[in-house]
Design a protein around this motif. Structure first.
Motif, mmCIF file in Angstrom:
data_model
loop_
_atom_site.group_PDB
_atom_site.id
_atom_site.type_symbol
_atom_site.label_atom_id
_atom_site.label_comp_id
_atom_site.label_asym_id
_atom_site.label_seq_id
_atom_site.Cartn_x
_atom_site.Cartn_y
_atom_site.Cartn_z
ATOM 1 N N VAL A 11 79.309 88.401 42.756
ATOM 2 C CA VAL A 11 78.414 87.524 43.519
ATOM 3 C C VAL A 11 79.154 86.269 43.964
ATOM 4 C CG1 VAL A 11 76.302 86.171 43.420
ATOM 5 C CG2 VAL A 11 76.369 88.431 42.352
ATOM 6 N N ARG A 12 79.873 85.621 43.035
ATOM 7 C CA ARG A 12 80.656 84.428 43.405
ATOM 8 C C ARG A 12 81.756 84.801 44.399
ATOM 9 N NH1 ARG A 12 82.833 81.142 38.421
ATOM 10 N NH2 ARG A 12 83.620 79.876 40.161
ATOM 11 N N SER A 13 82.358 85.983 44.204
ATOM 12 C CA SER A 13 83.411 86.416 45.126
ATOM 13 C C SER A 13 82.852 86.590 46.533
ATOM 14 C CB SER A 13 84.019 87.731 44.640
ATOM 15 O OG SER A 13 84.606 87.586 43.366
ATOM 16 N N MET A 14 81.673 87.189 46.650
ATOM 17 C CA MET A 14 81.069 87.385 47.963
ATOM 18 C C MET A 14 80.756 86.047 48.617
ATOM 19 S SD MET A 14 80.277 89.702 50.134
ATOM 20 C CE MET A 14 80.238 91.208 49.149
ATOM 21 N N HIS A 15 80.246 85.094 47.839
ATOM 22 C CA HIS A 15 79.948 83.763 48.369
ATOM 23 C C HIS A 15 81.216 83.109 48.888
ATOM 24 C CE1 HIS A 15 79.235 79.387 48.190
ATOM 25 N NE2 HIS A 15 77.978 79.694 48.508
ATOM 26 N N GLU A 16 82.316 83.230 48.140
ATOM 27 C CA GLU A 16 83.574 82.607 48.557
ATOM 28 C C GLU A 16 84.102 83.227 49.845
ATOM 29 O OE1 GLU A 16 88.216 82.518 47.123
ATOM 30 O OE2 GLU A 16 86.680 82.375 45.569
ATOM 31 N N VAL A 17 84.060 84.540 49.939
ATOM 32 C CA VAL A 17 84.610 85.223 51.111
ATOM 33 C C VAL A 17 83.809 84.878 52.361
ATOM 34 C CG1 VAL A 17 84.944 87.487 52.169
ATOM 35 C CG2 VAL A 17 85.635 87.106 49.813
ATOM 36 N N ILE A 18 82.501 84.948 52.277
ATOM 37 C CA ILE A 18 81.666 84.618 53.445
ATOM 38 C C ILE A 18 81.888 83.164 53.856
ATOM 39 C CG2 ILE A 18 79.301 84.444 54.285
ATOM 40 C CD1 ILE A 18 80.201 87.295 53.970
ATOM 41 N N THR A 19 81.984 82.279 52.873
ATOM 42 C CA THR A 19 82.222 80.862 53.179
ATOM 43 C C THR A 19 83.545 80.676 53.902
ATOM 44 O OG1 THR A 19 80.930 80.163 51.253
ATOM 45 C CG2 THR A 19 82.487 78.571 52.178
ATOM 46 N N ARG A 20 84.607 81.292 53.407
ATOM 47 C CA ARG A 20 85.929 81.125 54.023
ATOM 48 C C ARG A 20 85.974 81.722 55.422
ATOM 49 N NH1 ARG A 20 89.668 83.585 49.472
ATOM 50 N NH2 ARG A 20 91.152 83.667 51.223
ATOM 51 N N ARG A 21 85.364 82.903 55.590
ATOM 52 C CA ARG A 21 85.400 83.531 56.908
ATOM 53 C C ARG A 21 84.686 82.685 57.955
ATOM 54 N NH1 ARG A 21 84.503 84.632 61.538
ATOM 55 N NH2 ARG A 21 83.945 86.633 62.471
ATOM 56 N N PHE A 22 83.490 82.206 57.644
ATOM 57 C CA PHE A 22 82.714 81.487 58.652
ATOM 58 C C PHE A 22 83.101 80.013 58.740
ATOM 59 C CE2 PHE A 22 80.240 85.319 58.120
ATOM 60 C CZ PHE A 22 79.972 85.639 59.438
ATOM 61 N N ARG A 23 83.761 79.488 57.741
ATOM 62 C CA ARG A 23 84.347 78.150 57.888
ATOM 63 C C ARG A 23 85.477 78.206 58.908
ATOM 64 N NH1 ARG A 23 85.857 76.272 52.437
ATOM 65 N NH2 ARG A 23 83.662 75.679 52.228
ATOM 66 N N ARG A 24 86.261 79.283 58.869
ATOM 67 C CA ARG A 24 87.299 79.468 59.873
ATOM 68 C C ARG A 24 86.694 79.633 61.264
ATOM 69 N NH1 ARG A 24 92.181 81.826 58.520
ATOM 70 N NH2 ARG A 24 92.515 81.844 60.782
ATOM 71 N N TYR A 25 85.591 80.342 61.337
ATOM 72 C CA TYR A 25 84.912 80.519 62.626
ATOM 73 C C TYR A 25 84.460 79.176 63.186
ATOM 74 C CZ TYR A 25 80.697 81.139 65.485
ATOM 75 O OH TYR A 25 79.734 81.030 66.447
ATOM 76 N N LEU A 26 83.851 78.341 62.339
ATOM 77 C CA LEU A 26 83.407 77.024 62.796
ATOM 78 C C LEU A 26 84.578 76.143 63.190
ATOM 79 C CD1 LEU A 26 80.566 76.294 60.198
ATOM 80 C CD2 LEU A 26 80.327 77.113 62.551
ATOM 81 N N ALA A 27 85.692 76.264 62.443
ATOM 82 C CA ALA A 27 86.870 75.462 62.763
ATOM 83 C C ALA A 27 87.447 75.854 64.120
ATOM 84 C CB ALA A 27 87.921 75.624 61.669
ATOM 85 N N GLU A 28 87.482 77.145 64.403
ATOM 86 C CA GLU A 28 87.979 77.604 65.702
ATOM 87 C C GLU A 28 87.088 77.093 66.833
ATOM 88 O OE1 GLU A 28 90.637 79.094 66.477
ATOM 89 O OE2 GLU A 28 91.433 79.916 64.604
ATOM 90 N N LYS A 29 85.798 77.134 66.627
ATOM 91 C CA LYS A 29 84.880 76.669 67.672
ATOM 92 C C LYS A 29 85.029 75.166 67.904
ATOM 93 C CE LYS A 29 82.121 79.066 69.273
ATOM 94 N NZ LYS A 29 82.200 79.916 70.485
#
Length: 691
Positions: free
Chosen positions: A448-466
Motif C-alpha cells: 500500500v505504501r509502495s503504491m502511494h509512493e509510485v503514484i506520487t512520484r509519477r504524477f509529481r513528474r507530470y506536474l513538473a513537466e507541465k
C-alpha cells in the motif's frame, strides 16, 4: 439482483441422492445446470453467506430466481442428463466450448446406395463414417487422391452421378482409374460398397493387411510375367505408403487413443485434442471457452469429454483417453465413456514414455491456441473499441479511456521492492511508454505504501513537466489527445527537441492498480494530495473479476463475457509481467555483485583477468600488491586500489554442507552476493515467492 434466501428450498426438501439441478432467472430461463452425487450437499453450498462465495458463483446465485432438481439413480445418469440439458438450454453460466475454427472431416457416406468419399464440416450425420478432424481441407484431398488408386470409391456429387448414369459416360476419374464408375455399372452396388468398407478399414489404421495383400499380388504377377500389372500394383503400394507417411508413427504400440490437453488462465481456457489411430495422429481439433464459473482443470476435462463424445458411439470413442487431470469423481465418467463405446475405456493421466512426450506436444498446442486466440481478440479494432466503451460505462467515466496506465508492485519477501507502469493507448500496449521504479521511501514490504509512493512520484513528474513548459490547462481548455490509426497519441503535449514526447508528460484518463480496495485507496490519496481530480482510478485484484473503485464498499462485477474485463485483465497481467522481469533483473545483479565492483575504472575484462589469474576471490584477497601487478593490464595504482577495496569488504563465513556439517572448499570463480565463493551444497538464498 435477487436475494438467494428468497428462493432457498426449505430444510428437508432437497433429497440426499444423485441428481441434476437447474437455476432459473426471473424470466424462467435456465442459467446454470449442474450435477451432484448428493443434491442436498451440493445445493447447500450455493446458499451460504454471499461473502464466502466465489465471485462467479455469487453472480450466478444473485441472478437466479429459483432452483429445481431431478433425481436419478446413478451418477452416470446424472452425467448424461446434465449433458442433455446443457445442449438443450445453453445456460449462460455453464462452460461452453466453442471451436476456434470449423474443422473439416474426411467422410464416407455409408448411408447411401453408392457410398461417396468427400470433405464434410459441421454437425455429424447418422450413417456417415468420419475420419479426422484435419487441420486443412487440402490435407484430406491429398490423402484421398493417393488412396483412390487402390480404393477407387465414388467422390462425385449426386448431380454428376445422375448425369453420368443418364449419358452412359463416366467422369474423368472413371477414365483414369481413380473411380470404379458404378454410375455406368462397371461394378455392382455390392462391389462398390466393399471398396468403401476397405477404404474405411485402411483409414482406421488397418494398413498392413492391404499392403501385404498387394505385395503378394505383385509377386504373383511378376512370376506370371504380367509385368504391367505388377508395375501398377507396385505404384499402388507406393501410394498407400506415401499416404501413411503423411501421418508419422507417434506411438509404437499401434495404440488407438485421444489425447486431451488444457491451457487456461483466470478468464479463458483452450482445449486441444489429438486423435491417434494405429499409433498415428489422424486428426486434431481445439476449443476455446470463457470460464464463466469457478472450475477446476478436472472439471474442464469432464466438460470436454462430454462435448467430444456426447453424440459418439462405438469405435468413435477410443479404448484409451489421456488427459492432464482426472474428473472428480472419475468412475462415473469412465463408466459413461464405456457405455458410449460398448466396451471398457481407460481414462488416465500419462506418466512416462511416448504417451507422456506426446501429451507435452498437445499441451504446447493448447498454449499456442490460447495465445493465438487472445492475440486475435486483442488486435480487433471493433473489439477494442467495445472494450473501452464497456469500461467507461462500468466506471461511470465521461468518455472512453484512450490512455490507461497500470501499476504493479513486485518484491521477493520484502527485498528488491520495485514497481512497474505499463501504458495502453486505444486498447494496445505502448511499450515505449513503459516505466519502472525502485521503492526508495522506506524499507521492507508494504504494497500500500509502495503504491502511494509510485503514484506520487509519477504524477509529481507530470506536474513538473507541465509547469516547466507552461502548459497548465484546466477543464474547459484541456486538449483531448489525438489518436492515430496505430493507437499512438499525436498532436498535443510537450515534446523533446527531437519531437519525442517527454517522459511522464501525458496524463492517463484511467489509472489501474494491481490490487483491491487498499491499493486503490492509496492511489486515490496520492492523486488527491497532488491536487489531481480529473483522473479515474480503479483496481483489479488477481484471480478475481472484481473491479474496485475508491470509497466503494462493494466491487463492480463486470459480466464474464465483457470485453472490458478482458482488456483490464490484459493490462494488469502486462504490468505484473513487467514488474516481475525488473525485480528478477535487480535480484540477479545483486547476487552477481563483488567488492571489485567498487574499484573505479575496473571493467569486466580486467575483473575476469584477475579471477582467471588467481583462481578465486579468496586468493586474490590474500595476494600482495606486487602479485596483483603481475596481471596484464593492472598497474600499481590500480593494484593498490584493488587491495584497499578487498580489505574493506568483510570475508564471508565458510560454506557448510548442511547434510554432513563439512566445511566446503570454494569453487574457483563461483561468487555469491557478497563476492565470496559459493559452495555447491550451500543453500540458495534466492528461493522465495515473488509478488
Amino acid at each position: 439482483m435477487a436475494d438467494p434466501s428468497s428462493y432457498r428450498p426449505k430444510p428437508g426438501e432437497i433429497p440426499d441422492s444423485p441428481g441434476v439441478y437447474r437455476f432459473r432467472d426471473e424470466h424462467r430461463r435456465v442459467i446454470y445446470v449442474g450435477k451432484a452425487k448428493s443434491l442436498r450437499q451440493r445445493l447447500a453450498n450455493y446458499f451460504q453467506d454471499l461473502a464466502g462465495l466465489h465471485p462467479r458463483t455469487r453472480s450466478m446465485v444473485t441472478t437466479a430466481a429459483s432452483v429445481e432438481w431431478t433425481v436419478v439413480s446413478t451418477e452416470v445418469e446424472a452425467l448424461q442428463l446434465e449433458y442433455s440439458w446443457i445442449k438443450e438450454y445453453d445456460p449462460r453460466f455453464n462452460v461452453k466450448y466453442r471451436d476456434d475454427k470449423s474443422y473439416p472431416y474426411l467422410a464416407v457416406t455409408m448411408n447411401e446406395e453408392y457410398p461417396r468419399v468427400q470433405v464434410m464440416r459441421g454437425h455429424k450425420k447418422k450413417g456417415v463414417r468420419y475420419f479426422g478432424p484435419y487441420a486443412h481441407a487440402w490435407a484430406i484431398r491429398d490423402t484421398v487422391d493417393l488412396l483412390l488408386r487402390v480404393f477407387p470409391v465414388r467422390t462425385c456429387s449426386a448431380g454428376v452421378f445422375k448425369n453420368a448414369a443418364r449419358t452412359g459416360r463416366p467422369c474423368l476419374l472413371g477414365y483414369i482409374g481413380k473411380c470404379s464408375a458404378p454410375c455406368v455399372d462397371r461394378v455392382s452396388a455390392e462391389e462398390h460398397r466393399e471398396l468403401a468398407d476397405e477404404f474405411c478399414d485402411f483409414m482406421t489404421g488397418r494398413t498392413n493387411t492391404y499392403i501385404r495383400r498387394l505385395e503378394k499380388q505383385m509377386a504373383e504377377a511378376a512370376d506370371e510375367m504380367e509385368y504391367e500389372r505388377a508395375a501398377r500394383l507396385r505404384d499402388d503400394i507406393g501410394a498407400l505408403k506415401k499416404a501413411m507417411e503423411k501421418n508419422a508413427v507417434v506411438l509404437a504400440d499401434a495404440t488407438d487413443a485421444d489425447l486431451i490437453a488444457v491451457a487456461e488462465d483466470e478468464l479463458e481456457a483452450a482445449v486441444q485434442i489429438f486423435h491417434v489411430r494405429g499409433g498415428r495422429v489422424r486428426g486434431q481439433r481445439g476449443w476455446v471457452t470463457d470460464k464463466v464459473e469457478e472450475i477446476t482443470t478436472g472439471a474442464l476435462v469432464e466438460h470436454a469429454l462430454q462435448q467430444l463424445y456426447g453424440e459418439e458411439t462405438g469405435d468413435a470413442v477410443p479404448k484409451e483417453v489421456l488427459v492432464p487431470a482426472l474428473p472428480d469423481p472419475v468412475e462415473p465418467v469412465q463408466e459413461w465413456l464405456a457405455g458410449r463405446r460398448g466396451s471398457g475405456v481407460s481414462l488416465r493421466i500419462p506418466q512416462r514414455g511416448d504417451k507422456k512426450a506426446l501429451m507435452e506436444t498437445v499441451e504446447r498446442n493448447a498454449q499456442q491456441a490460447l495465445v493465438l486466440h487472445k492475440t486475435k481478440r486483442a488486435s480487433d479494432l471493433t473489439t477494442r473499441s467495445r472494450a473501452l466503451e464497456e469500461i467507461a460505462d462500468a466506471l461511470d467515466l465521461d468518455s472512453a479511456p484512450l490512455r490507461v496506465e497500470c501499476y504493479d508492485i513486485s518484491h521477493l519477501q520484502g527485498d528488491d521492492v520495485v514497481a512497474s507502469m505499463v501504458v495502453f493507448e486505444d486498447g494496445l500496449a505502448r511499450k515505449s511508454e513503459y516505466r519502472r521504479f525502485q521503492i526508495k521511501g522506506f524499507a521492507g514490504q508494504d504494497d500500500v505504501r509502495s503504491m502511494h509512493e509510485v503514484i506520487t512520484r509519477r504524477f509529481r513528474r507530470y506536474l513538473a513537466e507541465k509547469e516547466k513548459t507552461g502548459e497548465w490547462t484546466d477543464g474547459e481548455n484541456a486538449e483531448t489527445p489525438e489518436i492515430d490509426r496505430n493507437g499512438a497519441i499525436v498532436g498535443t503535449g510537450p515534446t523533446e527537441d527531437d519531437g519525442r514526447p517527454k517522459k511522464f508528460a501525458y496524463p492517463p484518463q484511467l489509472v489501474v492498480v494491481d490490487g483491491g480496495a487498499p491499493q486503490v485507496a492509496a492511489a486515490r490519496r496520492a492523486l488527491d494530495e497532488l491536487g489531481i481530480d480529473d483522473i479515474a482510478v480503479c483496481g483489479l485484484a488477481k484471480r478475481l473479476e472484481e473491479v474496485w473503485l475508491p470509497g466503494d464498499d462493494d466491487p463492480v462485477v463486470l459480466p464474464r463475457t465483457s470485453e472490458g474485463l478482458y482488456l483490464l485483465q490484459r493490462v494488469r497481467d502486462e504490468a505484473h509481467r513487467f514488474a516481475i522481469t525488473y525485480q528478477r533483473a535487480k535480484r540477479s545483479k545483486r547476487f552477481r555483485s563483488s567488492p571489485l565492483d567498487d574499484v573505479p575504472g575496473l571493467g569486466d575484462t580486467r575483473k575476469q583477468a584477475l579471477l582467471k589469474h588467481f583462481g578465486s576471490l579468496k586468493k586474490l584477497r590474500s595476494a600482495t600488491i606486487d602479485q596483483i601487478c603481475e596481471v596484464p593490464g593492472i598497474g600499481r595504482k590500480t593494484a593498490e586500489t584493488i587491495a584497499v577495496a578487498l580489505a574493506r569488504s568483510a570475508p564471508a563465513a565458510p560454506a557448510v554442507n548442511t547434510a554432513t556439517g563439512e566445511i566446503m572448499e570454494e569453487e574457483p570463480g563461483t561468487m555469491g552476493s557478497s563476492g565470496e565463493p559459493v559452495a555447491a551444497g550451500a543453500p540458495d538464498e534466492r528461493r522465495g515467492q515473488e509478488t
